[in-house]
Design a protein around this motif. Structure first.
Motif, PDB file in Angstrom:
ATOM      1  N   LYS A  89       0.386  -1.369   0.073  1.00 11.30           N
ATOM      2  CA  LYS A  89      -0.165  -0.685  -0.261  1.00 11.30           C
ATOM      3  C   LYS A  89       1.017   1.205  -0.157  1.00 11.30           C
ATOM      4  O   LYS A  89       2.060   1.213   0.333  1.00 11.30           O
TER       5      LYS A  89
ATOM      6  N   GLY B  74       0.748   5.931   1.386  1.00  5.33           N
ATOM      7  CA  GLY B  74       0.149   6.308   2.212  1.00  5.33           C
ATOM      8  C   GLY B  74       0.588   8.004   2.448  1.00  5.33           C
ATOM      9  O   GLY B  74       1.619   8.118   1.305  1.00  5.33           O
ATOM     10  N   TYR B  75       0.414   8.327   3.733  1.00  2.00           N
ATOM     11  CA  TYR B  75       1.125   9.664   3.822  1.00  2.00           C
ATOM     12  C   TYR B  75       2.229   9.489   4.779  1.00  2.00           C
ATOM     13  O   TYR B  75       1.843   8.716   5.678  1.00  2.00           O
TER      14      TYR B  75
ATOM     15  N   ASP C 117      -2.226   5.045   6.168  1.00  2.00           N
ATOM     16  CA  ASP C 117      -2.765   4.944   4.923  1.00  2.00           C
ATOM     17  C   ASP C 117      -3.637   5.506   4.554  1.00  2.00           C
ATOM     18  O   ASP C 117      -5.291   5.809   4.558  1.00  2.00           O
ATOM     19  N   GLN C 118      -3.719   5.757   2.464  1.00  3.70           N
ATOM     20  CA  GLN C 118      -4.110   6.410   1.976  1.00  3.70           C
ATOM     21  C   GLN C 118      -6.087   6.014   1.589  1.00  3.70           C
ATOM     22  O   GLN C 118      -6.714   6.858   1.913  1.00  3.70           O
ATOM     23  N   SER C 119      -5.881   4.675   2.486  1.00  4.06           N
ATOM     24  CA  SER C 119      -7.267   4.058   1.844  1.00  4.06           C
ATOM     25  C   SER C 119      -8.691   4.320   2.688  1.00  4.06           C
ATOM     26  O   SER C 119      -9.694   3.642   3.199  1.00  4.06           O
TER      27      SER C 119
END
Lengths: 276, 472
Positions: free
Chosen positions: B275, B277-278, B300-302
């Motif tokens: 995954k 993300g930021y 996590d970006q999701s």
């Protein structure tokens, strides 16, 4: 006008017509009718291949994603197996009694499934997919032929009267038995390569070569069952009826592994038959 | 000891173990496996308490890691090794020269498998039937030798080794897989884009799947750069990807853009994309602004909620705030036409003290800092991204590939190149007629082999000579 549905209908019609004519000709002992039925069914390969080609050009991948594509390709393999077998061993035409109706049923079953295009995902975009699926089809074809030959062996052994007369033109039981064994041997090689290719691909795609996913596990179970057949044959000397029964009972295990498991279980392999 | 060896050599045991492993594997697919879907396995067990009471002690919910499975596989390995040894000895016998015995001569004379003739020698004075057949056998790829009045023709004797080789390679596979599983590790390692992390236990996120004898992580540095959310390769969007490199003391060992089916490989390490993300960089500072500790938080970006993207977290190190927990969320300021959230340039921060008290959320802009305790400040240094890669450390993989490929080749040879032997002898009836008798032996016992030999013999003899296969 959409060409793919036209070609699919043409294929299933020819398979159906060919199967009916073949069986009727065989039952009534009309050689020319049997011949015609076989040719009609084999002619169905042309529109079937065209349908696959048109779909391939549209979706960008071969016939191995989603129930329709997978089962349709198994139908193709069944007719191809019939054509190649009869071309090599004319006297084994009787296998068409099983292979041709089976091809029609598979194709009809495939047509009942949704035919929406299934896109190739990044995980599936690999040369290993082509290798893995090609050997899966070859595996199915080989074991299907061995199954049919074993079935013919068993039926012929018990056939009486008209059926016995029909089947007497086949090669000797020893030759049929040996051929069934040869197709199991070749199919076992294909199954081994299919599993090996799948393991290598899984490592490339997911970082592990084996995860006991249900499809992987049932492929291994199929491999073990056919390994048992080869052991019984080569080490214990099982031939004839015993070997034929094992070949007949082993095929459902493989079919369940290839088609049933992805439908029944939630699996990372599910995409190939559920299309999701 | 002999009894044990006899048992291990027993085909019944081998067959029983093969079918036993198959049957046990079926059970392993009937019960939901915790390794594949822990939540599903737990739910199933709650729903079926009676069956669970029996199945759990038998290890059915972790079937392929249970002692029963290991015992089956272990026995199968030993049985395969003993069988492979027996096959090796048999191959040594069958692949070598086999002298012509009296028993063979008698069989050739009285119970041949193929008979050509009778040939009237006076009518065919220029024909040496045995010689002609021997020539034809050589053209068909057989190697011929003459021992007295018997010609031996052999082909693919080396094929006798295929079966023992296949079985030895299977044994090797069992051993290598077992050792590999005991010494491998796999886990998820987040790497800030534009930065690096050391391959060490403390830097992994979540549990590490580690074998009992795993020696330890490589200590190499993994760096990531150039994260792309869309990666087009061969006309297909492969999704997110970043260039990931493996470094030792600042020197790159291997580097590539990783995406599905395109992992980074170096030695026993295999790095797969995961995954993204930021990764805001935070620093704990003293009052003077000196950084006491810095760390990334991985969000996590999701993980999108109505509040924002997150939460991410961080355990603080350094000074008086050692062990304090920071909770982070990136606020959403709006959504675009496609519904994709637009993220703020600030962080919403909460701090949890060791006594359990949680500070109210505070918005911190990039570059700003907040005082979280007397003399301790938390600065939001900068925004960033991360990629979480899956790192598998498994030396056994290339060996497994080699063994699998070798086993497949050995299997193909065993099927397509069975050893074949033909013995030929001229049998004269004393009245000028001679018949050529042949005894055939093909390792698989194919009924078609005598017919093949008969065909070769036919091509070597005059057309008026009959060649037939005898059913003995």
């Amino acid at each position: 006008m959409q060409l793919e549905p036209l070609f699919v209908w043409a294929a299933v019609t020819l398979y159906a017509a060919g199967a009916v004519v073949f069986v009727v000709g065989f039952v009534f002992g009309r050689e020319i009718v049997v011949h015609a039925g076989g040719w009609v069914a084999v002619a169905g390969l042309v529109p079937h291949l065209l349908a696959i080609g048109v779909r391939w050009a549209r979706v960008g991948h071969g016939p191995y994603l989603g129930f329709f594509e997978v089962v349709s390709s198994f139908a193709l393999v069944s007719v191809l197996a019939f054509a190649l077998l009869v071309w090599r061993y004319r006297s084994l035409r009787a296998v068409g009694l099983v292979l041709l109706p089976l091809a029609f049923l598979l194709m009809a079953g495939a047509m009942l499934a949704p035919r929406a295009d299934v896109a190739l995902t990044p995980t599936l975009a690999s040369w290993w997919l082509t290798i893995h699926v090609t050997f899966a089809k070859l595996t199915y074809g080989s074991f299907m032929v061995s199954f049919v030959l074993a079935l013919v062996y068993l039926v012929r052994g018990r056939a009486r009267g008209a059926w016995a007369n029909l089947l007497e033109k086949l090669p000797s039981q020893a030759v049929i038995d040996d051929l069934s064994f040869k197709f199991v041997s070749v199919g076992f090689i294909f199954l081994t390569i299919m599993i090996v290719a799948g393991a290598i691909w899984a490592n490339e795609a997911w970082g592990r070569y084996w995860g006991w996913d249900p499809v992987e596990t049932w492929s291994l179970i199929s491999w073990l069952v056919y390994a048992a057949y080869l052991h019984l044959r080569m080490t214990w000397g099982w031939k004839g009826r015993k070997a034929a029964w094992v070949a007949v009972l082993a095929l459902p295990v493989l079919v369940f592994a290839l088609i049933g498991v992805p439908l029944v279980y939630n699996s990372i392999h599910g995409a190939y038959i559920k299309g999701t | 000891m002999r009894a044990v060896l006899r048992l291990l050599r027993s085909p019944k045991l081998a067959l029983g173990l093969v079918l036993g492993v198959a049957a046990y594997s079926v059970l392993g697919t009937v019960f939901p496996q915790e390794s594949l879907d822990p939540a599903k396995a737990a739910a199933w067990q709650l729903a079926h308490p009676g069956v669970t009471a029996v199945a759990r002690p038998l290890g059915m919910f972790a079937a392929f890691g249970s002692p029963v499975f290991f015992a089956l596989i272990g026995l199968l390995t030993v049985s395969t090794a003993v069988c492979a040894w027996a096959r090796t000895r048999a191959a040594r016998r069958s692949s070598g020269a086999q002298p012509v015995t009296d028993h063979l001569r008698e069989r050739l004379a009285r119970r041949p498998r193929v008979v050509a003739g009778p040939i009237n020698e006076a009518a065919h004075p220029d024909v040496s039937p045995v010689g002609a057949i021997a020539n034809a056998m050589r053209k068909a790829g057989y190697r011929t030798t003459i021992e007295g009045d018997v010609v031996s023709a052999t082909r693919s004797l080396w094929g006798a080794w295929a079966s023992p080789v296949f079985h030895w390679l299977l044994v090797g596979l069992f051993v290598v897989i077992s050792l590999g599983q005991m010494t491998r590790a796999e886990g998820r390692l987040p790497i800030p884009v534009g930065g690096g992390v050391i391959d060490a236990t403390e830097n992994y996120e979540g549990p590490i799947d580690r074998g009992a004898l795993y020696p330890g992580h490589s200590g190499l540095e993994l760096r990531a750069r150039d994260l792309q959310l869309k990666t087009v390769v061969d006309g297909m969007d492969r999704g997110e990807s970043a260039i990931v490199g493996l470094y030792r003391s600042g020197t790159v060992l291997a580097e590539r853009r990783i995406y599905p089916n395109a992992p980074l490989r170096w030695g026993a390490l295999l790095v797969h994309p995961g995954k993204w993300g930021y990764a805001p960089l935070l620093a704990v500072e003293d009052t003077a602004g000196e950084a006491v500790a810095t760390a990334y938080s991985y969000i996590d970006q999701s993980a999108v909620t109505s509040d924002g993207v997150g939460p991410g977290g961080l355990s603080l190190t350094g000074g008086a705030v050692q062990g304090w927990e920071v909770g982070l969320t990136i606020p959403i300021t709006g959504r675009d036409a496609k519904g994709v959230p637009t993220l703020a340039r600030s962080l919403r921060v909460t701090v949890t003290r060791p006594n359990g008290t949680v500070s109210p959320p505070v918005l911190v802009e990039e570059g700003q800092r907040i005082e979280i305790a007397p003399g301790a400040w938390l600065r939001f240094v900068r925004r960033g991204m991360f990629v979480a890669v899956s790192v598998a450390d498994d030396w056994s993989v290339p060996w497994i590939y080699a063994l699998l490929i070798g086993a497949s080749i050995a299997l193909a040879i065993a099927v397509f190149f069975p050893p074949r032997r033909v013995w030929l002898m001229a049998v004269r009836d004393g009245e000028g007629l001679v018949s050529i008798h042949a005894v055939t032996r093909e390792q698989r016992g194919s009924p078609a082999f005598p017919d093949q030999v008969a065909t070769i013999m036919s091509t070597a003899l005059p057309d008026d000579v009959e060649v037939r296969v005898v059913c003995n």
